[in-house]
Design a protein around this motif. Structure first.
Motif, PDB file in Angstrom:
ATOM      1  N   ARG A  71       0.829  -1.204   0.000  1.00  0.00           N
ATOM      2  CA  ARG A  71       0.000   0.000   0.000  1.00  0.00           C
ATOM      3  C   ARG A  71       0.861   1.250   0.000  1.00  0.00           C
ATOM      4  O   ARG A  71       0.625   2.200  -0.760  1.00  0.00           O
ATOM      5  N   GLU A  72       1.881   1.267   0.838  1.00  0.00           N
ATOM      6  CA  GLU A  72       2.752   2.434   0.907  1.00  0.00           C
ATOM      7  C   GLU A  72       3.533   2.635  -0.380  1.00  0.00           C
ATOM      8  O   GLU A  72       3.750   3.771  -0.823  1.00  0.00           O
ATOM      9  N   GLN A  73       3.950   1.545  -1.006  1.00  0.00           N
ATOM     10  CA  GLN A  73       4.668   1.658  -2.264  1.00  0.00           C
ATOM     11  C   GLN A  73       3.763   2.191  -3.375  1.00  0.00           C
ATOM     12  O   GLN A  73       4.205   2.949  -4.243  1.00  0.00           O
ATOM     13  N   SER A  74       2.489   1.788  -3.364  1.00  0.00           N
ATOM     14  CA  SER A  74       1.533   2.323  -4.338  1.00  0.00           C
ATOM     15  C   SER A  74       1.365   3.815  -4.138  1.00  0.00           C
ATOM     16  O   SER A  74       1.335   4.600  -5.100  1.00  0.00           O
ATOM     17  N   LEU A  75       1.244   4.238  -2.875  1.00  0.00           N
ATOM     18  CA  LEU A  75       1.120   5.660  -2.574  1.00  0.00           C
ATOM     19  C   LEU A  75       2.382   6.418  -2.988  1.00  0.00           C
ATOM     20  O   LEU A  75       2.300   7.509  -3.576  1.00  0.00           O
ATOM     21  N   LEU A  76       3.535   5.848  -2.684  1.00  0.00           N
ATOM     22  CA  LEU A  76       4.807   6.482  -3.023  1.00  0.00           C
ATOM     23  C   LEU A  76       4.962   6.632  -4.526  1.00  0.00           C
ATOM     24  O   LEU A  76       5.296   7.719  -5.029  1.00  0.00           O
ATOM     25  N   ARG A  77       4.719   5.568  -5.256  1.00  0.00           N
ATOM     26  CA  ARG A  77       4.866   5.606  -6.711  1.00  0.00           C
ATOM     27  C   ARG A  77       3.890   6.593  -7.336  1.00  0.00           C
ATOM     28  O   ARG A  77       4.246   7.346  -8.248  1.00  0.00           O
ATOM     29  N   THR A  78       2.667   6.599  -6.849  1.00  0.00           N
ATOM     30  CA  THR A  78       1.670   7.513  -7.402  1.00  0.00           C
ATOM     31  C   THR A  78       2.022   8.960  -7.093  1.00  0.00           C
ATOM     32  O   THR A  78       1.894   9.843  -7.959  1.00  0.00           O
ATOM     33  N   ALA A  79       2.457   9.225  -5.869  1.00  0.00           N
ATOM     34  CA  ALA A  79       2.811  10.598  -5.481  1.00  0.00           C
ATOM     35  C   ALA A  79       3.969  11.135  -6.309  1.00  0.00           C
ATOM     36  O   ALA A  79       4.004  12.321  -6.652  1.00  0.00           O
ATOM     37  N   ARG A  80       4.906  10.274  -6.653  1.00  0.00           N
ATOM     38  CA  ARG A  80       6.078  10.724  -7.409  1.00  0.00           C
ATOM     39  C   ARG A  80       5.842  10.796  -8.914  1.00  0.00           C
ATOM     40  O   ARG A  80       6.348  11.699  -9.573  1.00  0.00           O
TER      41      ARG A  80
END
Length: 296
Positions: A261-270
């Motif tokens: 979940r955090e990686q999805s958020l990180l990738r999307t934010a960047r």
């Protein structure tokens, strides 16, 4: 689901629709696919589907007559225009082909004198009725709505889709009155609508239950929850100094789910921060994004 296409180059679908998940979907009986050749509804020796644009300009414009004629027949006679296997439909198809007509000259009228002023050719027989639902008709064009995962999900709920594909300079504007939806893949130009329709078809079919091998395959893909998908890894655990994150090797499903979940958020934010505005974020998600922003 029934998916049909109408285009001037139906052979373009052979590779895509006979490979991978599209082939499997058909073998499972989940998908019935048929590509129609627009030239089958032309009536000149050159099988013409396009003409010069009114007002001048470069390129050729696809004619509306064969498009309307094909649409009417496809909608009324159902999926799969295989007239050879159905005598009634074969007779009907043959009877509606435009052929040189030699009208009967009424008694007392000379053929050389011409036809009576009130003479009109007989109406063609009506198309046989079909139990198939009327298709949701889709045009692919730059002026259409931007295609996205939500649109694919909506189309996957339809029973029958018909893609009408343009070519050359464009399509006679009057043909768009047949459209239920007009879709654009993005702000760029392709050679033909066939290419764009293949993208839409693939995105739609994989949403249909039973098509993907994994039960939740389509659920965890990018955009399914508005976010980009988390990174994926497989064996070996280490390759050329690059190691799989330890959490994925831990066997702790809770930690794995949190990391993903955090990686999805990180990738999307960047990479696609514009997507976050439409995502339903939990308090934990917001805390993570806040810490991410503070870290820069």
């Amino acid at each position: 689901m029934i998916i049909e296409t109408l285009s001037t180059f139906p052979c373009m679908y052979d590779s895509v629709m006979n490979s991978s998940m599209m082939r499997i979907a058909q073998e499972k009986g989940i998908l019935d696919f048929h590509a129609y050749d627009l030239r089958d509804w032309t009536h000149d020796r050159h099988r013409t589907t396009d003409d010069d644009p009114y007002g001048g300009g470069a390129g050729l414009v696809m004619k509306c007559e064969p498009l309307f004629e094909a649409y009417d027949e496809i909608c009324s006679s159902g999926e799969g225009r295989d007239f050879g296997s159905c005598p009634e439909r074969a007779d009907w198809a043959a009877s509606t082909k435009r052929v040189p007509h030699e009208p009967e000259v009424p008694s007392g009228t000379s053929a050389r004198a011409g036809l009576p002023s009130d003479w009109a050719p007989p109406d063609p027989p009506a198309a046989p009725q079909s139990d198939c639902p009327k298709p949701c008709t889709i045009f692919l064009a730059p002026q259409g709505e931007r295609f996205c995962d939500e649109t694919a999900l909506e189309l996957a709920k339809e029973e029958r889709l018909l893609f009408i594909c343009g070519h050359y300079e464009g399509i006679d504007e009057r043909a768009y009155t047949l459209a239920d939806r007009v879709i654009s893949l993005g702000d760029y130009v392709l050679t033909s609508g066939e290419l764009a329709s293949m993208v839409v078809i693939d995105a739609v079919v994989r949403k249909i239950p039973g098509v993907l091998g994994a039960e939740d395959g389509a659920i965890t893909e990018s955009f399914s929850d508005g976010l980009l998908e988390y990174p994926q890894y497989t064996r070996p655990a280490e390759f050329r100094g690059m190691r799989v994150p330890d959490v994925l090797l831990s066997g702790d499903h809770g930690k794995v789910a949190k990391w993903r979940r955090e990686q999805s958020l990180l990738r999307t934010a960047r990479l696609r921060p514009d997507l976050l505005a439409d995502v339903e974020l939990s308090p934990a998600d917001r805390d993570f994004l806040q810490r991410l922003g503070e870290e820069g």
